[in-house]
Design a protein around this motif. Structure first.
Motif, PDB file in Angstrom:
ATOM      1  N   ALA A 112      30.758  18.119  20.241  1.00  0.00           N
ATOM      2  CA  ALA A 112      30.773  19.452  20.855  1.00  0.00           C
ATOM      3  C   ALA A 112      30.885  19.337  22.371  1.00  0.00           C
ATOM      4  O   ALA A 112      31.646  20.075  23.010  1.00  0.00           O
ATOM      5  CB  ALA A 112      29.524  20.227  20.460  1.00  0.00           C
ATOM      6  N   LEU A 113      30.130  18.415  22.962  1.00  0.00           N
ATOM      7  CA  LEU A 113      30.194  18.221  24.421  1.00  0.00           C
ATOM      8  C   LEU A 113      31.558  17.707  24.854  1.00  0.00           C
ATOM      9  O   LEU A 113      32.093  18.138  25.879  1.00  0.00           O
ATOM     10  CB  LEU A 113      29.087  17.269  24.875  1.00  0.00           C
ATOM     11  N   LEU A 114      32.117  16.799  24.087  1.00  0.00           N
ATOM     12  CA  LEU A 114      33.446  16.271  24.416  1.00  0.00           C
ATOM     13  C   LEU A 114      34.513  17.358  24.305  1.00  0.00           C
ATOM     14  O   LEU A 114      35.432  17.419  25.123  1.00  0.00           O
ATOM     15  CB  LEU A 114      33.796  15.089  23.518  1.00  0.00           C
ATOM     16  N   ALA A 115      34.403  18.224  23.314  1.00  0.00           N
ATOM     17  CA  ALA A 115      35.365  19.327  23.172  1.00  0.00           C
ATOM     18  C   ALA A 115      35.276  20.252  24.374  1.00  0.00           C
ATOM     19  O   ALA A 115      36.302  20.678  24.922  1.00  0.00           O
ATOM     20  CB  ALA A 115      35.090  20.093  21.876  1.00  0.00           C
ATOM     21  N   ARG A 116      34.062  20.540  24.802  1.00  0.00           N
ATOM     22  CA  ARG A 116      33.881  21.394  25.974  1.00  0.00           C
ATOM     23  C   ARG A 116      34.446  20.711  27.220  1.00  0.00           C
ATOM     24  O   ARG A 116      35.114  21.342  28.040  1.00  0.00           O
ATOM     25  CB  ARG A 116      32.391  21.698  26.170  1.00  0.00           C
ATOM     26  N   GLN A 117      34.192  19.409  27.334  1.00  0.00           N
ATOM     27  CA  GLN A 117      34.684  18.665  28.497  1.00  0.00           C
ATOM     28  C   GLN A 117      36.216  18.647  28.510  1.00  0.00           C
ATOM     29  O   GLN A 117      36.829  18.776  29.563  1.00  0.00           O
ATOM     30  CB  GLN A 117      34.145  17.232  28.462  1.00  0.00           C
ATOM     31  N   ARG A 164      38.261  20.871  27.424  1.00  0.00           N
ATOM     32  CA  ARG A 164      38.774  22.172  27.879  1.00  0.00           C
ATOM     33  C   ARG A 164      38.665  22.315  29.390  1.00  0.00           C
ATOM     34  O   ARG A 164      39.451  23.033  30.000  1.00  0.00           O
ATOM     35  CB  ARG A 164      38.012  23.309  27.197  1.00  0.00           C
ATOM     36  N   ARG A 165      37.715  21.636  29.997  1.00  0.00           N
ATOM     37  CA  ARG A 165      37.490  21.764  31.441  1.00  0.00           C
ATOM     38  C   ARG A 165      38.254  20.741  32.265  1.00  0.00           C
ATOM     39  O   ARG A 165      38.322  20.869  33.486  1.00  0.00           O
ATOM     40  CB  ARG A 165      36.002  21.610  31.753  1.00  0.00           C
ATOM     41  N   LEU A 166      38.778  19.699  31.605  1.00  0.00           N
ATOM     42  CA  LEU A 166      39.437  18.633  32.362  1.00  0.00           C
ATOM     43  C   LEU A 166      40.755  19.113  32.952  1.00  0.00           C
ATOM     44  O   LEU A 166      41.512  19.817  32.286  1.00  0.00           O
ATOM     45  CB  LEU A 166      39.731  17.439  31.454  1.00  0.00           C
ATOM     46  N   PRO A 167      41.012  18.691  34.182  1.00  0.00           N
ATOM     47  CA  PRO A 167      42.349  18.941  34.722  1.00  0.00           C
ATOM     48  C   PRO A 167      43.345  18.054  33.976  1.00  0.00           C
ATOM     49  O   PRO A 167      42.962  17.289  33.109  1.00  0.00           O
ATOM     50  CB  PRO A 167      42.224  18.539  36.194  1.00  0.00           C
ATOM     51  N   GLY A 168      44.575  18.108  34.302  1.00  0.00           N
ATOM     52  CA  GLY A 168      45.612  17.387  33.582  1.00  0.00           C
ATOM     53  C   GLY A 168      45.610  15.888  33.750  1.00  0.00           C
ATOM     54  O   GLY A 168      46.619  15.267  33.482  1.00  0.00           O
ATOM     55  N   ALA A 206      44.237   9.975  32.182  1.00  0.00           N
ATOM     56  CA  ALA A 206      43.239   8.936  31.899  1.00  0.00           C
ATOM     57  C   ALA A 206      41.948   9.555  31.368  1.00  0.00           C
ATOM     58  O   ALA A 206      41.371   9.057  30.400  1.00  0.00           O
ATOM     59  CB  ALA A 206      42.953   8.124  33.158  1.00  0.00           C
ATOM     60  N   ASP A 207      41.495  10.647  31.980  1.00  0.00           N
ATOM     61  CA  ASP A 207      40.267  11.303  31.515  1.00  0.00           C
ATOM     62  C   ASP A 207      40.457  11.891  30.126  1.00  0.00           C
ATOM     63  O   ASP A 207      39.575  11.793  29.271  1.00  0.00           O
ATOM     64  CB  ASP A 207      39.837  12.406  32.483  1.00  0.00           C
ATOM     65  N   VAL A 208      41.597  12.494  29.891  1.00  0.00           N
ATOM     66  CA  VAL A 208      41.873  13.083  28.582  1.00  0.00           C
ATOM     67  C   VAL A 208      41.941  11.982  27.523  1.00  0.00           C
ATOM     68  O   VAL A 208      41.399  12.128  26.429  1.00  0.00           O
ATOM     69  CB  VAL A 208      43.182  13.904  28.612  1.00  0.00           C
ATOM     70  N   ALA A 209      42.584  10.866  27.834  1.00  0.00           N
ATOM     71  CA  ALA A 209      42.694   9.758  26.883  1.00  0.00           C
ATOM     72  C   ALA A 209      41.315   9.178  26.569  1.00  0.00           C
ATOM     73  O   ALA A 209      41.009   8.890  25.410  1.00  0.00           O
ATOM     74  CB  ALA A 209      43.611   8.674  27.439  1.00  0.00           C
ATOM     75  N   ALA A 210      40.483   9.007  27.589  1.00  0.00           N
ATOM     76  CA  ALA A 210      39.134   8.466  27.368  1.00  0.00           C
ATOM     77  C   ALA A 210      38.302   9.417  26.522  1.00  0.00           C
ATOM     78  O   ALA A 210      37.604   8.992  25.596  1.00  0.00           O
ATOM     79  CB  ALA A 210      38.449   8.205  28.708  1.00  0.00           C
ATOM     80  N   THR A 211      38.386  10.699  26.830  1.00  0.00           N
ATOM     81  CA  THR A 211      37.641  11.698  26.066  1.00  0.00           C
ATOM     82  C   THR A 211      38.130  11.737  24.622  1.00  0.00           C
ATOM     83  O   THR A 211      37.332  11.813  23.686  1.00  0.00           O
ATOM     84  CB  THR A 211      37.770  13.085  26.717  1.00  0.00           C
ATOM     85  N   SER A 212      39.421  11.638  24.423  1.00  0.00           N
ATOM     86  CA  SER A 212      39.981  11.630  23.065  1.00  0.00           C
ATOM     87  C   SER A 212      39.526  10.404  22.283  1.00  0.00           C
ATOM     88  O   SER A 212      39.226  10.495  21.092  1.00  0.00           O
ATOM     89  CB  SER A 212      41.509  11.659  23.116  1.00  0.00           C
ATOM     90  N   ALA A 213      39.478   9.258  22.945  1.00  0.00           N
ATOM     91  CA  ALA A 213      39.026   8.035  22.284  1.00  0.00           C
ATOM     92  C   ALA A 213      37.562   8.149  21.874  1.00  0.00           C
ATOM     93  O   ALA A 213      37.178   7.745  20.768  1.00  0.00           O
ATOM     94  CB  ALA A 213      39.237   6.830  23.196  1.00  0.00           C
ATOM     95  N   LEU A 214      36.739   8.704  22.746  1.00  0.00           N
ATOM     96  CA  LEU A 214      35.322   8.908  22.413  1.00  0.00           C
ATOM     97  C   LEU A 214      35.162   9.881  21.254  1.00  0.00           C
ATOM     98  O   LEU A 214      34.349   9.668  20.354  1.00  0.00           O
ATOM     99  CB  LEU A 214      34.553   9.416  23.635  1.00  0.00           C
ATOM    100  N   ALA A 215      35.937  10.934  21.268  1.00  0.00           N
ATOM    101  CA  ALA A 215      35.876  11.921  20.188  1.00  0.00           C
ATOM    102  C   ALA A 215      36.305  11.293  18.860  1.00  0.00           C
ATOM    103  O   ALA A 215      35.676  11.534  17.824  1.00  0.00           O
ATOM    104  CB  ALA A 215      36.735  13.128  20.519  1.00  0.00           C
ATOM    105  N   ALA A 216      37.342  10.477  18.884  1.00  0.00           N
ATOM    106  CA  ALA A 216      37.807   9.823  17.661  1.00  0.00           C
ATOM    107  C   ALA A 216      36.736   8.881  17.115  1.00  0.00           C
ATOM    108  O   ALA A 216      36.488   8.837  15.903  1.00  0.00           O
ATOM    109  CB  ALA A 216      39.103   9.059  17.926  1.00  0.00           C
ATOM    110  N   ALA A 217      36.077   8.150  18.001  1.00  0.00           N
ATOM    111  CA  ALA A 217      35.000   7.244  17.575  1.00  0.00           C
ATOM    112  C   ALA A 217      33.840   8.036  16.966  1.00  0.00           C
ATOM    113  O   ALA A 217      33.259   7.626  15.950  1.00  0.00           O
ATOM    114  CB  ALA A 217      34.519   6.401  18.749  1.00  0.00           C
ATOM    115  N   SER A 218      33.515   9.167  17.557  1.00  0.00           N
ATOM    116  CA  SER A 218      32.441  10.000  17.014  1.00  0.00           C
ATOM    117  C   SER A 218      32.811  10.582  15.662  1.00  0.00           C
ATOM    118  O   SER A 218      31.980  10.649  14.754  1.00  0.00           O
ATOM    119  CB  SER A 218      32.079  11.132  17.981  1.00  0.00           C
ATOM    120  N   ARG A 219      34.071  10.987  15.507  1.00  0.00           N
ATOM    121  CA  ARG A 219      34.514  11.506  14.208  1.00  0.00           C
ATOM    122  C   ARG A 219      34.437  10.423  13.126  1.00  0.00           C
ATOM    123  O   ARG A 219      34.021  10.692  11.991  1.00  0.00           O
ATOM    124  CB  ARG A 219      35.915  12.093  14.299  1.00  0.00           C
ATOM    125  N   ARG A 220      34.844   9.198  13.476  1.00  0.00           N
ATOM    126  CA  ARG A 220      34.751   8.091  12.512  1.00  0.00           C
ATOM    127  C   ARG A 220      33.283   7.840  12.136  1.00  0.00           C
ATOM    128  O   ARG A 220      32.963   7.657  10.961  1.00  0.00           O
ATOM    129  CB  ARG A 220      35.369   6.817  13.081  1.00  0.00           C
TER     130      ARG A 220
END
Length: 111
Positions: free
Chosen positions: A29-34, A36-40, A43-57
């Motif tokens: 939930a925190l990563l999803a919120r983050q 939405r707030r990230l600028p374009g 690198a930040d989007v890729a890192a956040t996506s990787a963390l989210a994928a690990a959490s989903r697994r």
């Protein structure tokens, strides 16, 4: 001397798994919120996506373990049908194979 039964150990693991499940849900939930707030920044989007994928697994692994607990199948090796040691389950809750049956694992002998 007090001896804890395997059933008691599994009950403690259930509590730990439920807590881990809630932590990963909160993290997602925190990563999803983050996100939405990230600028374009890619690198930040890729890192956040990787963390989210690990959490989903992790959520999937934990949900599967909890499901097997409900069915009374948790902690039994899918290969040899022996009990997986509680210590191994605590370290790797999603494991479905004991140290003897897991490919590439350090070989352990069954008693």
């Amino acid at each position: 001397m007090y001896v804890v039964s395997r059933r008691d150990d599994l009950a403690v693991l259930r509590i730990a798994l439920e807590e881990q499940y809630e932590r990963h849900r909160t993290q997602l939930a925190l990563l999803a919120r983050q996100t939405r707030r990230l600028p374009g920044d890619g690198a930040d989007v890729a890192a956040t996506s990787a963390l989210a994928a690990a959490s989903r697994r992790a959520l999937g692994d934990i949900a599967r373990a909890l499901h097997y607990l409900e069915q009374g199948r948790y902690g039994t090796c899918a290969g040899c049908r022996r009990d997986i040691p509680i210590e191994e389950l605590a370290r790797r809750p999603s494991t479905r194979l004991c140290g003897t049956c897991r490919p590439g694992a350090r070989r352990q002998r069954h008693p």
